[in-house]
Scaffold this active site. Sequence first.
Site, short mmCIF file in Angstrom:
data_model
loop_
_atom_site.label_atom_id
_atom_site.label_comp_id
_atom_site.label_asym_id
_atom_site.label_seq_id
_atom_site.Cartn_x
_atom_site.Cartn_y
_atom_site.Cartn_z
N SER A 139 34.28 35.00 37.01
CA SER A 139 35.03 34.26 35.98
C SER A 139 33.93 33.08 36.18
O SER A 139 34.01 32.24 37.70
CB SER A 139 36.40 34.16 35.59
OG SER A 139 36.82 32.98 34.18
N TYR A 152 45.42 31.97 37.72
CA TYR A 152 44.08 33.58 37.56
C TYR A 152 42.50 32.82 38.02
O TYR A 152 42.18 33.43 38.73
CB TYR A 152 43.83 33.31 36.34
CG TYR A 152 42.98 33.86 35.78
CD1 TYR A 152 42.54 34.62 35.29
CD2 TYR A 152 41.58 32.79 35.34
CE1 TYR A 152 41.82 35.56 35.11
CE2 TYR A 152 40.29 33.41 34.52
CZ TYR A 152 40.31 35.43 34.18
OH TYR A 152 39.25 35.57 33.47
N LYS A 156 40.81 34.96 40.87
CA LYS A 156 38.61 34.54 40.85
C LYS A 156 37.61 34.12 41.86
O LYS A 156 36.46 34.88 41.59
CB LYS A 156 38.65 34.43 39.59
CG LYS A 156 39.12 34.86 38.21
CD LYS A 156 38.27 36.44 37.80
CE LYS A 156 38.83 36.78 36.52
NZ LYS A 156 38.35 38.74 36.72
P1 NAD Z 1 41.65 42.08 27.88
O1 NAD Z 1 43.01 41.82 28.09
O2 NAD Z 1 40.75 42.32 26.86
O3 NAD Z 1 41.55 43.61 28.28
C1 NAD Z 1 41.59 44.22 30.18
C2 NAD Z 1 41.38 46.16 29.58
O4 NAD Z 1 42.01 46.39 30.83
C3 NAD Z 1 42.49 46.28 28.78
O5 NAD Z 1 42.07 47.24 28.37
C4 NAD Z 1 43.89 46.98 29.36
O6 NAD Z 1 44.44 47.49 29.17
C5 NAD Z 1 43.10 46.70 31.55
N1 NAD Z 1 43.75 46.55 32.41
C6 NAD Z 1 44.95 45.67 33.16
N2 NAD Z 1 45.82 45.76 33.50
C7 NAD Z 1 44.80 46.64 34.38
C8 NAD Z 1 45.56 47.09 35.81
N3 NAD Z 1 46.09 46.87 36.03
N4 NAD Z 1 44.64 49.08 35.50
C9 NAD Z 1 43.70 49.34 34.70
N5 NAD Z 1 43.86 48.80 33.74
C10 NAD Z 1 43.88 47.11 33.77
O7 NAD Z 1 40.44 41.51 28.84
P2 NAD Z 1 38.79 41.28 28.97
O8 NAD Z 1 38.69 39.53 28.41
O9 NAD Z 1 38.11 42.08 28.79
O10 NAD Z 1 39.06 40.51 30.38
C11 NAD Z 1 38.13 41.98 31.00
C12 NAD Z 1 37.35 40.76 32.74
O11 NAD Z 1 37.06 40.02 32.39
C13 NAD Z 1 38.79 40.51 33.36
O12 NAD Z 1 38.79 40.59 34.52
C14 NAD Z 1 38.62 39.21 32.88
O13 NAD Z 1 39.41 38.60 33.92
C15 NAD Z 1 37.26 38.58 33.00
N6 NAD Z 1 36.85 37.92 32.10
C16 NAD Z 1 36.94 37.30 30.94
C17 NAD Z 1 36.98 36.09 30.31
C18 NAD Z 1 37.52 36.41 28.64
O14 NAD Z 1 37.08 35.13 28.50
N7 NAD Z 1 37.75 37.46 28.07
C19 NAD Z 1 36.11 34.94 30.59
C20 NAD Z 1 36.38 35.13 32.33
C21 NAD Z 1 35.89 36.91 32.70
#
Ligand code: NAD
Length: 256
Positions: A139, A152, A156
């Site tokens: 991230s 968080y 990361k």
């Molecule tokens: P989200 O919450 O929309 O989706 C996450 C998915 O992971 C869900 O389907 C959930 O059921 C699954 N999950 C959660 N914990 C789990 C576990 N212990 N085992 C298996 N599955 C699990 O999240 P997102 O926004 O799609 O984020 C995906 C990745 O990208 C994450 O690592 C997040 O930190 C990173 N990220 C997101 C953003 C953002 O702006 N959304 C920005 C930077 C990084």
Amino acid sequence: MSKVAVITGGAQGIGKGIAKRLGKDGFNIVISDMNIELAQQTVEEFKNMDIHAIAVEGDVSIQEDQFALVSEAVEQFGSVDVFINNAGIDQVQAVEDITPENLEKIFNVNVFGTTYGIQAAAKQMKKQEKGGKIINACSIAGKTAFNLLGAYSATKFAVHGLTQVAAKELAQFKITVNAYCPGIVGTGMWDRIDAGMVEYMGLKPGEAWQQNVDNIPLQRSQTPEDVAKLVSYLASEDSDYMTGQAINIDGGIELH
Ligand code: NAD
């Protein structure tokens, strides 16, 4: 034979966007998620797009689940060529309010889960003797500070470090390890971050999201498809000479 890509947390959000893109790129897709109903729905949706995908239930924070996931992928599709440690969770709180339970929960998923995923993927890829690609969700918060995202951000930064060390250790096996660093992506995660931030900051629902989007130089929020375009490159032969990198894909928010 088609290559195989495993995506943890692939039922929705960024993981789903990545799974769809890699499916269109020609990979056989293994979606792993704690939410198996949603993962199965996603697989059904993909069938109409001629994407070969299966859903596997698993919790990334349980080491045996990650090894079982790789075994299932090999059983169904014959190999694991790309493994994406995408699953992650968020938390919003001031550093002074972080509890031991908060830390344990978020490190278990984001750091322990990514470590176990790297281990399971590396073991299989070494056995296959044809290299492989491990790709981790970092991230922009894994490179710099954002208020209220202390725990968080710590996870990361840890993923960033793990990516670099795993890249050095696995390079001799032609296994590359890289990370994507998204910015402000419109997923369920940002709905929760907004809710947490507005409570702390005394704003109206949606205002924390909007303030962050207003700071994006490219003047729009990010979609899972934006992230998937970078991951498509990292999963392809075009990135064979790249390893140990954590690449920002964020509309220009962070420039290092
Ligand atoms: P989200 O919450 O929309 O989706 C996450 C998915 O992971 C869900 O389907 C959930 O059921 C699954 N999950 C959660 N914990 C789990 C576990 N212990 N085992 C298996 N599955 C699990 O999240 P997102 O926004 O799609 O984020 C995906 C990745 O990208 C994450 O690592 C997040 O930190 C990173 N990220 C997101 C953003 C953002 O702006 N959304 C920005 C930077 C990084």
